[in-house]
Scaffold this motif. Structure first.
Motif, PDB file in Angstrom:
ATOM      1  N   ARG A 167       1.126  -1.067   0.308  1.00 56.59           N
ATOM      2  CA  ARG A 167      -0.010  -0.192   0.201  1.00 56.59           C
ATOM      3  C   ARG A 167       0.859   1.370   0.180  1.00 56.59           C
ATOM      4  O   ARG A 167       2.063   0.854   0.184  1.00 56.59           O
ATOM      5  CB  ARG A 167      -0.779  -0.167   0.880  1.00 56.59           C
ATOM      6  N   PHE A 192       3.192   0.944  12.680  1.00 59.73           N
ATOM      7  CA  PHE A 192       2.276  -0.114  11.652  1.00 59.73           C
ATOM      8  C   PHE A 192       2.113   0.127   9.925  1.00 59.73           C
ATOM      9  O   PHE A 192       1.422   0.091   9.251  1.00 59.73           O
ATOM     10  CB  PHE A 192       0.972   0.424  11.790  1.00 59.73           C
ATOM     11  N   ASN A 210      -2.861 -10.164   5.926  1.00 61.04           N
ATOM     12  CA  ASN A 210      -3.979  -9.932   5.008  1.00 61.04           C
ATOM     13  C   ASN A 210      -4.109  -8.400   5.000  1.00 61.04           C
ATOM     14  O   ASN A 210      -4.855  -7.920   4.171  1.00 61.04           O
ATOM     15  CB  ASN A 210      -5.417 -10.620   5.255  1.00 61.04           C
ATOM     16  N   LEU A 218       0.403  -4.691   5.282  1.00 59.17           N
ATOM     17  CA  LEU A 218       0.949  -2.817   5.773  1.00 59.17           C
ATOM     18  C   LEU A 218       2.093  -3.208   6.545  1.00 59.17           C
ATOM     19  O   LEU A 218       3.087  -2.365   7.017  1.00 59.17           O
ATOM     20  CB  LEU A 218      -0.041  -2.384   7.158  1.00 59.17           C
ATOM     21  N   LYS A 278      -3.980  -9.919  -4.943  1.00 63.00           N
ATOM     22  CA  LYS A 278      -4.025  -8.922  -5.249  1.00 63.00           C
ATOM     23  C   LYS A 278      -2.831  -7.614  -5.374  1.00 63.00           C
ATOM     24  O   LYS A 278      -3.519  -6.886  -6.712  1.00 63.00           O
ATOM     25  CB  LYS A 278      -3.855  -8.593  -3.675  1.00 63.00           C
ATOM     26  N   TRP A 325      -6.503   4.304  -0.766  1.00 66.89           N
ATOM     27  CA  TRP A 325      -5.109   3.610   0.530  1.00 66.89           C
ATOM     28  C   TRP A 325      -6.117   2.151   0.761  1.00 66.89           C
ATOM     29  O   TRP A 325      -5.571   1.112   0.914  1.00 66.89           O
ATOM     30  CB  TRP A 325      -5.164   4.159   1.430  1.00 66.89           C
ATOM     31  N   TYR A 326      -7.853   2.577   1.242  1.00 62.63           N
ATOM     32  CA  TYR A 326      -8.044   1.794   0.798  1.00 62.63           C
ATOM     33  C   TYR A 326      -9.956   1.702   0.780  1.00 62.63           C
ATOM     34  O   TYR A 326      -9.492   3.175   0.914  1.00 62.63           O
ATOM     35  CB  TYR A 326      -8.273   0.778   2.194  1.00 62.63           C
ATOM     36  N   TYR A 327     -10.706   0.613   1.020  1.00 58.07           N
ATOM     37  CA  TYR A 327     -11.977   0.716   0.554  1.00 58.07           C
ATOM     38  C   TYR A 327     -12.653   0.194   1.658  1.00 58.07           C
ATOM     39  O   TYR A 327     -12.736  -0.878   2.517  1.00 58.07           O
ATOM     40  CB  TYR A 327     -12.684   0.048  -0.818  1.00 58.07           C
ATOM     41  N   VAL A 360     -10.864   5.259   0.954  1.00 55.39           N
ATOM     42  CA  VAL A 360      -9.437   6.515   1.710  1.00 55.39           C
ATOM     43  C   VAL A 360      -8.318   6.326   1.315  1.00 55.39           C
ATOM     44  O   VAL A 360      -8.055   5.504   1.075  1.00 55.39           O
ATOM     45  CB  VAL A 360      -9.550   5.628   3.292  1.00 55.39           C
ATOM     46  N   SER A 361      -8.303   7.949   1.038  1.00 59.09           N
ATOM     47  CA  SER A 361      -6.975   8.145   0.261  1.00 59.09           C
ATOM     48  C   SER A 361      -5.642   9.102   1.970  1.00 59.09           C
ATOM     49  O   SER A 361      -6.583   9.546   2.656  1.00 59.09           O
ATOM     50  CB  SER A 361      -6.788   9.239  -0.196  1.00 59.09           C
ATOM     51  N   VAL A 362      -4.182   8.952   2.240  1.00 61.02           N
ATOM     52  CA  VAL A 362      -4.164   8.837   3.162  1.00 61.02           C
ATOM     53  C   VAL A 362      -2.663   9.965   2.977  1.00 61.02           C
ATOM     54  O   VAL A 362      -3.137  10.552   3.533  1.00 61.02           O
ATOM     55  CB  VAL A 362      -2.940   7.760   3.567  1.00 61.02           C
ATOM     56  N   SER A 387      -6.308  11.318   6.299  1.00 60.01           N
ATOM     57  CA  SER A 387      -6.613  10.995   4.960  1.00 60.01           C
ATOM     58  C   SER A 387      -8.085  11.876   4.709  1.00 60.01           C
ATOM     59  O   SER A 387      -8.594  12.687   5.648  1.00 60.01           O
ATOM     60  CB  SER A 387      -7.105   9.707   6.039  1.00 60.01           C
ATOM     61  N   CYS A 388      -8.248  11.300   3.622  1.00 58.55           N
ATOM     62  CA  CYS A 388      -9.521  11.470   2.736  1.00 58.55           C
ATOM     63  C   CYS A 388     -10.902  10.984   2.437  1.00 58.55           C
ATOM     64  O   CYS A 388     -10.110   9.641   1.842  1.00 58.55           O
ATOM     65  CB  CYS A 388      -9.182  12.932   1.782  1.00 58.55           C
TER      66      CYS A 388
END
Lengths: 772, 307
Positions: free
Chosen positions: A157, A189, A509, A512, A629, A745-747, A757-759, B28-29
């Motif tokens: 990621r 993390f 899974n 990260l 993935k 970054w994740y959904y 979500v964008s970080v 985050s956004c």
């Protein structure tokens, strides 16, 4: 297989037989006494050469009499040695840092001369100085993130330290610090790696044609060497970034005989949090911090014996305490690595160099949560531990200049305590998973032939591993072969084959690098992973200014694991891990291209990767193959540096990093169908059954959705000023994600909507380094 | 459990996820994503054979996730059944999308279905009906509920400690266990959504740690027991029960077992719908050229009464 092994052992012996004198020695930094890895010793008259090994040692057969030998290393002035060889001679070659006048701007990012049989796409020697100048997020230089600019290496990621190499999983990368495997390489993390750049001397990265002296992972090896400590004078480095501060100090204990180095890094993340809590007198305290400590000392007992002792300790801690309505709640996570290695370099003869090591590597994670009041008491404790105790020996035998035989062995005893879990209360005390503690033993032997016939180089060998765990023996023979030939006019051709075995598995899974990711041993049910890879490459060198290459590979992996469907890192660890994983196979193939500019004010590398990676599990997708993935079809990376000013006092440069990759895959339910009401519920008087009892949301193929393309452009500016007193001040300014690309970054799903979500938006940062 | 304990337990459950999300929240956004769902439209055939019941089949078209309303029934299909390879009968439509064959399948026999609907490839699937679970039990102890006298009729029950012996048949068997509670006055049932007992044969896939449960955990919805490694043997275990309950065991064939397991896995993660990094679930299907399930299950019901 047997014929191949026979050939690998026997044919190098054909290279014996010259009557020569032996020139052996060590290559080191003239100012610090630091041994230099991969420095080239070249005899122009015969056209023969060699490179220094991981301890700076070299051995070269030369004709008797007066000889000229050139010594070179990237970032150091070339030295020509005039020797009168009448007998076997041991020397110390001291190279002075600085630019070679004849190669004023040669600053190649990599020096591959120590592996002429491998292409620049299979092997890289990472230039730590380059890493110091490339743009980074939050000013925190990071070796593992820098690797992700290389073709065939893809980050998990955004901005995490985990990476996938040539379609492999992120647990298939062996990361060694002074020869010791480090099991969890992440802080915060996964956002930062555990490696403090100020304490690192060099790093070598293999992703194809991995030599037989390395084993234990399927996809890649990152071999990191810590600095040894300045042998000649006390010196230090202080660095600061918005995330952490670093302090490194090195000094001789006895000049040119013994030295030490200590390096410490600590994060600042918790300081503003604690300050705010103090100001507002909060009933809660919480925070997060991490630190690293590197220590190393070495002692040259005499010219034939040298001892090294290295220690690394790193820890993350997150804590939360509160007092509310008579209930006291405490919660903390902490995890970290502790490694130590004692090494003994022994030169038995000018032709035989050896290293003996004993090390331990430990990873521990624990979480404790308590809640107390006058009447109730609840405690939850979970921990995972991994101990690796090993002893190994490595020999290098130089019977002729064009032939090196390496052989060695290793014995490891590993103890795993994955996810011991305890729940306590006023009336109960339940412990889980204690029975899944297991121990395993691993014995390995290897040999490696490094041969040069004119323009033809070959490295062939094998590794034998015998693994014992859970009442099962696993014996594996792993042949390795890499060959390269220079075709003239700057062209070279390389080919390699490797068979690898991996006895440990990482349960994750999230990809990260979370502390809850568990390393577990192979068992009777979950067998060691095995895999082979073919690679074929071609390169062209254009007058040492440009270099371009292409390499194709095919990789097959067996016994790869993944979590069973429905598992999350939240609840998976509450079970026996063996019940939570599926075992299957994988395959990956593709090609990588690169163009590198090595001279001039503008230097850098542009690369492109076209790749496929797939997985197959009997329990998933009706046994059909599906995309992995991290099957990223296209990957374009650019890393470049433009020198604005260079002289003896100043060095100013602009650097650029750009990545454009196909997005990762995700499994997203896109179909809905009526479901059968589960048994028991039809008869029930329950009302308002959730909709998902009567319908099923599903997907017809795992990883059916590809995330949007991932890309960002980073720019950095570095100003390095060297004072006459030798003190160096370096300012580095970086802008991460210049055009504010919001890479998902994740959904997750909320109220029947999918949200991304964008970080990491645009993030400017500055860091400062002071060396004396 | 008081509020603080619930809070801490929630934190425990969320583990590092909570911390990761806290760590990134400042940067985050978040935005809603419009997905272009492109799942192929298929026929979904659902049929579970039960020796105690005639054959019922549901036949509907699937839809993409952004479609709403009722599922479109498949109305003009022909459903042929075969028993051990021989024609067994044809199911007739009883309502839109629902078909019926007035025959009961037999344990140990293999059944196949072929569904032909115009404009679609024929759907096929096969299942072997499992033997009913052979369960014997002995009530080891019986104790009156402490508040029997105080409460209403619903508090009139006994605590039981029951020893079970499940005689496994040769071959792969997949047992599932759940409880039904009598909803007073013994005419309706209440589904027990959790099962909690210790047995080496239970698959832990749906185990949930819960400090409040007697054993510190429970199994969500069902307990799944397998005969892996103990094929043909006697499976013995002990359970805490109460009277006014029915303990249900059923033996599923491999297909229905996988369908059930993937469904329970899906429900488990649906409860954590905001959780990232969960391993998504593909609902198992054994329907060739379509989706859904054609499986079988054989049930036994053990009643525990006050009398």
């Amino acid at each position: 297989m047997n014929k191949l092994l026979y050939l690998l052992i026997v044919f190098p012996l054909l290279g014996y037989g010259q009557s020569t004198k032996r020139l052996t020695g060590y290559v080191q930094d003239a100012q610090t006494g630091e041994r230099l890895i991969g420095a080239t010793l070249f005899h122009p008259e015969s056209g023969k050469g060699t490179t220094s090994n991981a301890y700076g040692f070299f051995s070269l057969s030369l004709p008797r009499g007066k000889q000229l030998v050139e010594a070179r290393f990237v970032g150091y002035q070339r030295t020509t040695l005039e020797l009168n060889l009448q007998q076997d001679t041991l020397i110390v070659v001291r190279l002075t840092p600085g630019l070679d006048l004849e190669e004023v701007t040669v600053k190649g990012r990599h020096n591959t001369s120590s592996h002429p049989e491998l292409s620049n796409l299979s092997f890289n020697r990472i230039n730590m100085e380059t890493i110091d100048r490339i743009p980074v997020i939050l000013g925190e230089r990071d070796l593992l993130k820098s690797l992700q600019y290389l073709p065939g290496v893809k980050g998990g990621r955004e901005n995490t330290t985990t990476y996938n190499v040539r379609g492999g999983s992120d647990d298939q990368n062996l990361i060694l610090l002074d020869g010791v495997p480090v099991y969890n390489v992440s802080h915060v993390f996964g956002f930062f790696s555990t490696f403090n750049n100020d304490a690192i001397k060099s790093a070598s990265f293999y992703k194809g044609g991995i030599p037989a002296r390395f084993g234990g992972r399927l996809s890649s090896v990152l071999d990191i060497s810590m600095k040894e400590g300045n042998m000649r004078k006390a010196s230090g480095t202080f660095s600061i970034s918005p995330i952490s501060g670093r302090f490194t100090y090195e000094a001789p204990i006895k000049r040119d005989t013994a030295s030490y180095l200590i390096s410490f890094r600590r994060s600042f993340i918790d300081l503003p949090m604690v300050l705010m809590q103090k100001i507002y007198d909060s009933a809660q305290t919480y925070g997060f911090k991490f630190y690293d400590f590197n220590g190393k000392t070495n002692w040259m007992v005499n010219e034939k014996n040298r001892l090294y002792l290295s220690i690394y300790a790193g820890r993350d801690k997150q804590f939360h305490r509160s007092e509310y309505a008579g209930v006291s709640t405490r919660n903390h996570y902490q995890w970290g690595n502790l490694t130590g290695v004692l090494r003994w370099n022994k030169l038995f003869s000018p032709k035989l160099f050896a290293n003996f090591s004993a090390y331990f590597s430990q990873y521990q994670y624990e979480q404790e949560a308590k809640s107390n009041s006058d009447e109730t008491f609840t405690e939850f404790y979970t921990s995972s531990k991994l101990w690796d105790h090993s002893a190994k020996f490595d020999f290098e035998y130089y019977p002729a200049t064009n032939y090196t035989l390496r052989f060695g062995g290793k014995y490891s005893h590993l103890v795993f305590k994955p996810n011991i879990l305890q729940v306590k209360g006023n009336e109960y005390n339940q412990k889980f998973n204690d029975q899944y503690t297991n121990q395993s033993d691993l014995a390995e032997l290897y040999f490696e032939n490094d041969v040069q016939w004119g323009d033809f180089n070959i490295n062939g060998g094998g590794r034998l591993s015998n693994y014992f765990a859970d009442g099962e023996y696993y014996l594996h023979i792993q042949p390795r072969l890499a060959a390269g030939v220079k075709l003239g006019q700057g062209y070279s051709l390389t080919a390699s084959y490797m068979l690898m075995t991996q006895h440990l598995h990482l349960l994750t899974n999230s990809s990260l690098g979370l502390p809850t990711d568990l390393w577990v041993a192979s068992t009777g049910k979950v067998k060691p992973e095995t895999g082979y890879q073919f690679a074929l490459g071609m390169e062209k060198d254009f007058n040492q200014t440009y270099r371009a290459g292409v390499e194709a590979y095919y990789k097959q992996m067996d016994h790869v694991i993944r979590f069973e469907e429905g598992e999350t890192f939240v609840n998976a660890n509450e079970n026996n891990w063996e019940e939570s994983v599926l075992v299957g196979q994988g395959r990956a193939y593709g090609s990588e291209l690169f163009v590198e500019k090595r001279k001039g004010r503008l230097t850098g590398m542009l690369s492109y990767t076209l790749a496929w990676s797939e997985r197959q599990f009997d329990e998933v997708n009706n046994r059909n193959w599906f995309p992995f993935k991290y099957d990223r079809r296209h990957d374009i990376s650019l890393m470049a540096e433009y020198e604005l000013q260079t002289n003896s006092s100043y060095k100013k440069s602009l650097s650029f990093g750009f990545t454009l990759q196909s997005g990762n895959h995700l499994s997203v339910s896109d179909a809905e169908m009526p479901g059968i009401m589960p048994p028991g519920m039809q008869e029930s008087v329950w009302s308002d059954l959730p909709e998902w009892f009567s319908t099923r949301k599903t997907f017809y193929e795992p990883n059916n959705f590809r995330m949007p393309s991932f890309h960002h452009l980073d720019i950095g500016y570095s100003s390095k000023r060297k004072r006459s007193n030798g003190k160096i001040y370096t300012w580095t300014f970086s802008i991460y994600n210049v055009y504010n690309r919001m890479n998902p970054w994740y959904y997750y799903k909320k109220d029947n909507e999918v949200r991304s979500v964008s970080v990491f938006p645009i993030i400017p940062s500055v860091s400062f380094t002071y060396k004396w | 459990m008081n509020k603080q304990l619930i809070t801490i337990y929630t934190l425990i459950k969320m583990k590092v996820c909570f911390t990761v999300l806290c760590s990134v929240v400042l940067l985050s956004c978040e935005q809603v994503v419009g997905f272009d769902y492109q799942a192929e439209r298929k026929i979904c055939l659902n049929c579970i054979l039960n020796p105690d019941s005639i054959v019922r089949v549901d036949l509907y078209y699937t839809r993409t996730l952004d479609e709403t309303g009722e599922f479109e029934p498949v109305t003009n299909a022909t459903l042929e059944f075969f028993e051990n390879g021989e024609p067994w009968g044809t199911a007739n439509p009883v309502s839109e999308g629902n078909y019926q064959l007035n025959k009961k399948p037999l344990e140990g026999k293999t059944y196949a279905v072929k569904c032909t609907a115009p404009g679609n490839l024929p759907l096929t699937a096969e299942t072997t009906v499992q033997e009913k679970p052979d369960v014997a039990y002995v009530v080891q102890s019986r104790k009156k509920y402490e508040r029997w006298q105080e409460g209403s009729e619903s508090s009139h029950f006994y605590w039981l400690l029951v020893d079970y012996q499940l005689k496994d048949q040769n071959g792969k068997d997949f047992y599932w266990n759940y409880t039904l509670g009598w909803y007073s006055p013994y005419k309706k049932y209440n589904y027990g959504e959790r099962v909690s007992y210790i047995s080496p044969y239970i698959d832990d896939f749906n185990r949930v740690v819960d400090p409040e449960s007697k054993n510190g955990f429970y199994y969500k919805l069902y307990a799944r027991l397998t005969d892996a490694g103990v094929d043909g043997e006697q499976l013995t275990f002990t359970k805490d029960m109460t009277t006014k309950k029915i303990d249900v065991f059923f033996n599923a064939d491999e297909h229905y077992d996988r369908y059930m397991k993937s469904s329970v896995q899906l429900w488990l993660i649906e409860e954590w719908e905001e959780l990232p990094f969960k391993e998504p679930v593909q609902i198992y299907s054994n329907i060739e050229n379509g989706t859904g399930i054609f499986g079988s299950a054989s049930f036994i019901y053990l009643s525990f009464r006050n009398e």
